[in-house]
Design an enzyme around this catalytic site. Structure first.
Site, short mmCIF file in Angstrom:
data_model
loop_
_atom_site.label_atom_id
_atom_site.label_comp_id
_atom_site.label_asym_id
_atom_site.label_seq_id
_atom_site.Cartn_x
_atom_site.Cartn_y
_atom_site.Cartn_z
CE1 TYR A 178 -3.92 2.14 0.40
CE2 TYR A 178 -2.83 3.05 2.33
CZ TYR A 178 -3.85 3.09 1.39
OH TYR A 178 -4.79 4.09 1.45
CE LYS A 220 -3.63 4.85 -2.19
NZ LYS A 220 -4.68 5.34 -3.11
N GLY A 267 -1.80 -0.05 23.23
CA GLY A 267 -2.83 0.97 22.99
C GLY A 267 -2.32 2.40 23.13
CB THR A 292 -1.40 8.82 18.63
OG1 THR A 292 -0.37 9.17 17.69
CG2 THR A 292 -0.87 8.91 20.04
#
Ligand code: UDP
Length: 278
Positions: A112, A116, A174, A177
């Site tokens: 990807y 791009k 977690g 960001t």
């Protein structure tokens, strides 16, 4: 490949609308006048990367080539949907358009990210060598109604899990960001770039940054769910931070996002609640 024909239903009766099904990675033929070409096609969820790496490389490279060829032949303005993934796992924070990025070309996201980056090079080449009127937007994480329930990206995953009462799967600890932009803001940004942008890349995204743990807590609150968080391994090359510097979009276009994360998530929760009930 990753969408559904029913998503066009609301447009089908419109007199100005016609759907022509073609695969831009093979060939594109359009009769008559074409004023604008928007190349938005590509799977974009990391969940799709292991399943469709060849299709992803093709649509970003060969597909971009065909769409630029169409724009050249028709003397149309061309817009490329590029991505914040061109910055990879960024070493500069927040990311301005002048940053060249930190990308692993051979990792699972390489199909990807690199296609791009190649697409941007294609657009600049057609602009410089053939004078095509090109626009490049680098789209940061975007979410909203209409996403697949099994899309695999964080917003549909967390909302679906919360509504089903399942644990929310937080990858890693977690603390990574993302900066999440609501779809309506993004669409306004795309139209603003199409009308007022120039040939150089423009970041489009919401500059409010949130950790994935904070996002999980917000989704639990907005859904009224009793779901807990379940930690799962962090995927390879998962960027630790991502936040757009949108100074250029602000100055050039007067554009900035208006929908807060809480308001956008609430609308998205409503959509998925209705979709799950069907
Ligand atoms: N993520 C997560 N749980 C999920 C899906 C994603 O914690 O169920 C994390 C993922 O590791 C990444 C962030 O959420 O750090 C955004 O992932 P997403 O797949 O939405 O898009 P990305 O920005 O990585 O392309």
């Amino acid at each position: 490949m990753t969408s559904r024909a029913e998503k066009l239903d609301e447009f089908r009766g419109h007199p100005g609308f016609e759907f022509i099904k073609q695969d831009v990675s093979n060939e594109v033929a359009v009769d008559g006048v074409v004023t604008h070409v928007l190349h938005l096609a590509s799977p974009a969820s990391p969940l799709d990367f292991p399943d469709y790496p060849i299709q992803i490389v093709k649509v970003g490279t060969v597909g971009t080539y065909h769409m630029l060829g169409l724009a050249l032949a028709k003397n149309a303005r061309f817009l490329l949907a590029s991505t914040s993934e061109v910055y990879g796992d960024p070493l500069v924070h927040p990311q301005p358009e002048s940053y060249w990025g930190n990308v692993n070309p051979i990792g699972p996201r390489g199909c990807y990210d690199e296609s791009k980056r190649g697409a941007e090079a294609f657009a600049m080449a057609y602009h410089r060598a053939r004078g095509v009127d090109t626009r490049i937007v680098r789209i940061f994480n975007t979410y909203g109604p209409g996403m697949r329930a099994d899309d695999g990206r964080v917003v549909p995953n967390f909302i679906g899990q919360a509504l089903r009462g399942e644990p929310l799967t937080v990858y890693g600890d977690g603390s990574q960001t993302r900066s999440l932009c609501y779809i309506d803001d993004l669409v306004e940004g795309l139209l603003a770039v199409l009308e007022g942008g120039d040939d150089l890349p423009i970041n489009l995204g919401n500059p409010v940054e949130t950790t994935m743990l904070e996002l999980a807590a917000l989704v639990v609150r907005l859904t009224g769910s009793r779901s807990q968080v379940e930690f799962q391994p962090l995927p390879t090359d998962d960027p630790k931070k991502r936040c757009p510097d949108i100074s250029r979009a602000r100055e050039l276009l007067g554009w900035e996002p208006k929908v807060t994360l809480e308001a956008g998530l609430a609308r998205t929760v409503d959509y998925f609640r209705a979709a799950l009930a069907r």
